[in-house]
Design a protein around this motif. Structure first.
Motif, PDB file in Angstrom:
ATOM      1  N   GLU A  20     -26.893  -6.073-111.541  1.00 53.17           N
ATOM      2  CA  GLU A  20     -27.823  -4.963-111.317  1.00 53.17           C
ATOM      3  C   GLU A  20     -29.252  -5.464-111.141  1.00 53.17           C
ATOM      4  O   GLU A  20     -29.991  -4.991-110.268  1.00 53.17           O
ATOM      5  N   GLU A  21     -29.650  -6.437-111.963  1.00 54.41           N
ATOM      6  CA  GLU A  21     -31.000  -6.999-111.860  1.00 54.41           C
ATOM      7  C   GLU A  21     -31.153  -7.777-110.562  1.00 54.41           C
ATOM      8  O   GLU A  21     -32.188  -7.706-109.892  1.00 54.41           O
ATOM      9  N   LEU A  22     -30.118  -8.510-110.191  1.00 44.93           N
ATOM     10  CA  LEU A  22     -30.160  -9.308-108.974  1.00 44.93           C
ATOM     11  C   LEU A  22     -30.267  -8.414-107.741  1.00 44.93           C
ATOM     12  O   LEU A  22     -31.006  -8.731-106.799  1.00 44.93           O
ATOM     13  N   LEU A  23     -29.539  -7.290-107.751  1.00 45.49           N
ATOM     14  CA  LEU A  23     -29.542  -6.378-106.611  1.00 45.49           C
ATOM     15  C   LEU A  23     -30.961  -5.914-106.284  1.00 45.49           C
ATOM     16  O   LEU A  23     -31.315  -5.761-105.108  1.00 45.49           O
ATOM     17  N   ILE A  82     -30.348  -7.731 -96.805  1.00 45.16           N
ATOM     18  CA  ILE A  82     -29.001  -8.294 -96.735  1.00 45.16           C
ATOM     19  C   ILE A  82     -28.016  -7.249 -97.276  1.00 45.16           C
ATOM     20  O   ILE A  82     -28.194  -6.781 -98.404  1.00 45.16           O
ATOM     21  N   PRO A  83     -26.992  -6.871 -96.513  1.00 50.19           N
ATOM     22  CA  PRO A  83     -26.019  -5.916 -97.049  1.00 50.19           C
ATOM     23  C   PRO A  83     -25.247  -6.520 -98.226  1.00 50.19           C
ATOM     24  O   PRO A  83     -24.836  -7.681 -98.175  1.00 50.19           O
ATOM     25  N   VAL A  84     -25.096  -5.722 -99.286  1.00 46.94           N
ATOM     26  CA  VAL A  84     -24.428  -6.182-100.507  1.00 46.94           C
ATOM     27  C   VAL A  84     -23.218  -5.287-100.787  1.00 46.94           C
ATOM     28  O   VAL A  84     -23.358  -4.066-100.887  1.00 46.94           O
ATOM     29  N   ILE A  85     -22.048  -5.901-100.899  1.00 49.40           N
ATOM     30  CA  ILE A  85     -20.858  -5.187-101.349  1.00 49.40           C
ATOM     31  C   ILE A  85     -20.633  -5.558-102.808  1.00 49.40           C
ATOM     32  O   ILE A  85     -20.409  -6.731-103.123  1.00 49.40           O
TER      33      ILE A  85
END
Length: 219
Positions: A61-64, A70-73
């Motif tokens: 969550e912190e990294l997001l 950049i798309p993140v799944i």
């Protein structure tokens, strides 16, 4: 070939995903903690990220919150709807729960790259609806749809996030440079007018309101 970064502290899952993705022709980079991932991202920009949440050091969550463009799944064992909604509103492009079917994950990856290609070509498509970011025009099939500047900005953002709820405050923040006159009170009116115009030419209600959260466009 596109590069995918896998961020997961489970070495078995990380290695398995790496092997599968490489067999599909993708270039793969790996990180086993949030801190390691942040360090890697400071020097490279993968085309897509597969992100676990329960990471040592910096959490998923912190990294997001530190990932932009950049798309993140998210690939996580957390199954609560509140977790999914919070992360999708927080910037994740998609969410799949563990254990997952590898074919489903590959399909979701394909969808994200398809969206990225559409954006890079300057045209965003949603069924027969298409928005040209170069000419700032919107069409349904061969029919032109006349939109105001604010309606265009809202539609562009919703089409870029097709299938996902976009929070009201997120909409206001993202379109603020182009439409400083749009407020939280007037947003509902702009969306109402946009829905009416789209339905008039397509007989389809593309945009739905998610009570208390925001709006979603669905093909």
């Amino acid at each position: 070939m596109a590069e995918i970064m896998i961020i997961d502290d489970d070495t078995h899952i990380n290695d398995m995903l790496c092997e599968v993705l490489q067999s599909e022709g993708y270039t793969v980079s790996k990180a086993y903690s949030g801190t390691e991932a942040l360090l890697l991202l400071s020097g490279r920009k993968p085309d897509l990220i597969l992100l676990d949440l329960m990471l040592p050091g910096l959490s998923g969550e912190e990294l997001l919150r530190n990932i932009n463009g950049i798309p993140v799944i998210v690939v996580s064992a957390k199954t609560a709807t509140s977790d999914k909604v919070g992360l999708l509103l927080g910037g994740a492009a998609d969410y799949i729960t563990k254990p997952f079917d590898i074919d489903e994950l590959l399909a979701r990856i394909t969808v994200q790259f398809r969206k990225s290609r559409s954006l890079s070509e300057g045209v965003i498509r949603c069924g027969e609806l298409q928005l040209d970011t170069d000419s700032h025009t919107v069409k349904y099939g061969q029919k032109d749809i006349k939109l105001t500047r604010t309606e265009y900005a809202i539609l562009k953002l919703l089409m870029q996030n097709e299938g996902h709820v976009v929070a009201k405050l997120t909409i206001l923040d993202k379109i603020s440079d182009d439409t400083p006159d749009c407020t939280e009170d007037s947003l509902k009116i702009h969306v109402h007018n946009l829905r009416r115009k789209l339905k008039a030419v397509s007989d389809t209600d593309y945009i739905s309101a998610v009570w208390g959260i925001g709006f979603m466009l669905k093909c």
